[in-house]
Enzyme design. Structure first.
Site, PDB file in Angstrom:
ATOM      1  N   HIS A  18    -107.191-106.049  -7.932  1.00 35.01           N
ATOM      2  CA  HIS A  18    -107.002-107.080  -6.911  1.00 35.01           C
ATOM      3  C   HIS A  18    -105.518-107.247  -6.584  1.00 35.01           C
ATOM      4  O   HIS A  18    -105.135-107.373  -5.412  1.00 35.01           O
ATOM      5  CB  HIS A  18    -107.533-108.447  -7.387  1.00 35.01           C
ATOM      6  CG  HIS A  18    -108.997-108.505  -7.612  1.00 35.01           C
ATOM      7  ND1 HIS A  18    -109.544-108.897  -8.818  1.00 35.01           N
ATOM      8  CD2 HIS A  18    -110.046-108.247  -6.795  1.00 35.01           C
ATOM      9  CE1 HIS A  18    -110.863-108.895  -8.729  1.00 35.01           C
ATOM     10  NE2 HIS A  18    -111.196-108.497  -7.505  1.00 35.01           N
ATOM     11  N   LYS A  42    -123.232-116.395  -7.308  1.00 42.61           N
ATOM     12  CA  LYS A  42    -122.832-115.355  -8.269  1.00 42.61           C
ATOM     13  C   LYS A  42    -122.688-115.902  -9.687  1.00 42.61           C
ATOM     14  O   LYS A  42    -122.475-115.141 -10.618  1.00 42.61           O
ATOM     15  CB  LYS A  42    -121.500-114.718  -7.851  1.00 42.61           C
ATOM     16  CG  LYS A  42    -121.595-113.779  -6.692  1.00 42.61           C
ATOM     17  CD  LYS A  42    -120.268-113.065  -6.537  1.00 42.61           C
ATOM     18  CE  LYS A  42    -120.346-111.958  -5.515  1.00 42.61           C
ATOM     19  NZ  LYS A  42    -119.074-111.217  -5.427  1.00 42.61           N
ATOM     20  N   ARG A  91    -113.787 -99.728  -3.779  1.00 43.89           N
ATOM     21  CA  ARG A  91    -113.633 -98.899  -4.976  1.00 43.89           C
ATOM     22  C   ARG A  91    -114.424 -97.608  -4.856  1.00 43.89           C
ATOM     23  O   ARG A  91    -113.975 -96.565  -5.273  1.00 43.89           O
ATOM     24  CB  ARG A  91    -114.112 -99.663  -6.218  1.00 43.89           C
ATOM     25  CG  ARG A  91    -113.233-100.802  -6.623  1.00 43.89           C
ATOM     26  CD  ARG A  91    -113.831-101.492  -7.819  1.00 43.89           C
ATOM     27  NE  ARG A  91    -115.240-101.779  -7.578  1.00 43.89           N
ATOM     28  CZ  ARG A  91    -115.818-102.955  -7.710  1.00 43.89           C
ATOM     29  NH1 ARG A  91    -115.130-103.967  -8.157  1.00 43.89           N
ATOM     30  NH2 ARG A  91    -117.078-103.136  -7.449  1.00 43.89           N
ATOM     31  N   SER A 129    -114.305-107.004 -11.978  1.00 43.70           N
ATOM     32  CA  SER A 129    -114.193-108.207 -12.804  1.00 43.70           C
ATOM     33  C   SER A 129    -115.347-108.307 -13.789  1.00 43.70           C
ATOM     34  O   SER A 129    -115.144-108.645 -14.958  1.00 43.70           O
ATOM     35  CB  SER A 129    -114.159-109.458 -11.925  1.00 43.70           C
ATOM     36  OG  SER A 129    -113.002-109.485 -11.134  1.00 43.70           O
TER      37      SER A 129
END
Length: 162
Positions: A18, A42, A91, A129
């Site tokens: 990030h 989430k 990614r 993460s």
């Protein structure tokens, strides 16, 4: 005229991937607003205040980066920030499919706001993460993926939650 971009995400926690995307965005824009999404669906490990504080600890001394929590539509947040661009990090190819869908919807809601994709630096292409949290939860070393202050806070929270 100041070119403002927003970089939204949950940042649960913020990783070096990030950080890399944000620093690279600063090469293109005068100001980057990091939008910390509430994202209750989430079920984040860190609450929104903790995530916001971690980002401030990482970027606190940068006058061109603002950190703001938000909830609701990303487009509304972008407009509130006077942003012309949304930054999205990619990614893998699987990220691209999902991000193209979001971009299409955002463009239909706000055609005046562009989306720019930045691919992850090779060394962070596999870092997420959730993966970092899981490795840390299992006592793995995640220090190369996190800012030292973020690592300290993650370690502390893992001890608290057992």
């Amino acid at each position: 005229m100041t070119k403002i971009a927003i970089y939204p995400g949950t940042f649960d926690p913020v990783t070096r991937g990030h950080i890399d995307i944000c620093e690279r965005a600063l090469k293109m824009f005068d100001q980057v607003v990091i939008g910390v999404a509430d994202s209750l669906s989430k079920e984040p490990f860190f609450d929104i205040d903790e995530r916001t504080d971690m980002l401030k600890a990482v970027f606190g001394d940068s006058p061109r980066i603002l950190i703001k929590p938000f909830s609701g539509l990303l487009i509304d947040f972008a407009r509130d920030c006077n942003a012309e661009v949304i930054i999205r990090g990619l990614r893998a190819i699987s990220d691209f499919e999902y991000e193209v869908q979001l971009t299409g919807m955002n463009r239909s809601l706000a055609p005046e706001i562009e989306t720019v994709f930045l691919t992850a630096a090779q060394r962070y292409a596999f870092v997420s993460s959730s993966l970092v949290r899981e490795i840390a939860r299992l006592d793995g070393d995640v220090s190369e993926f996190l800012h030292p202050e973020v690592l300290r806070r993650l370690t502390k929270k893992l001890k608290q939650t057992g």
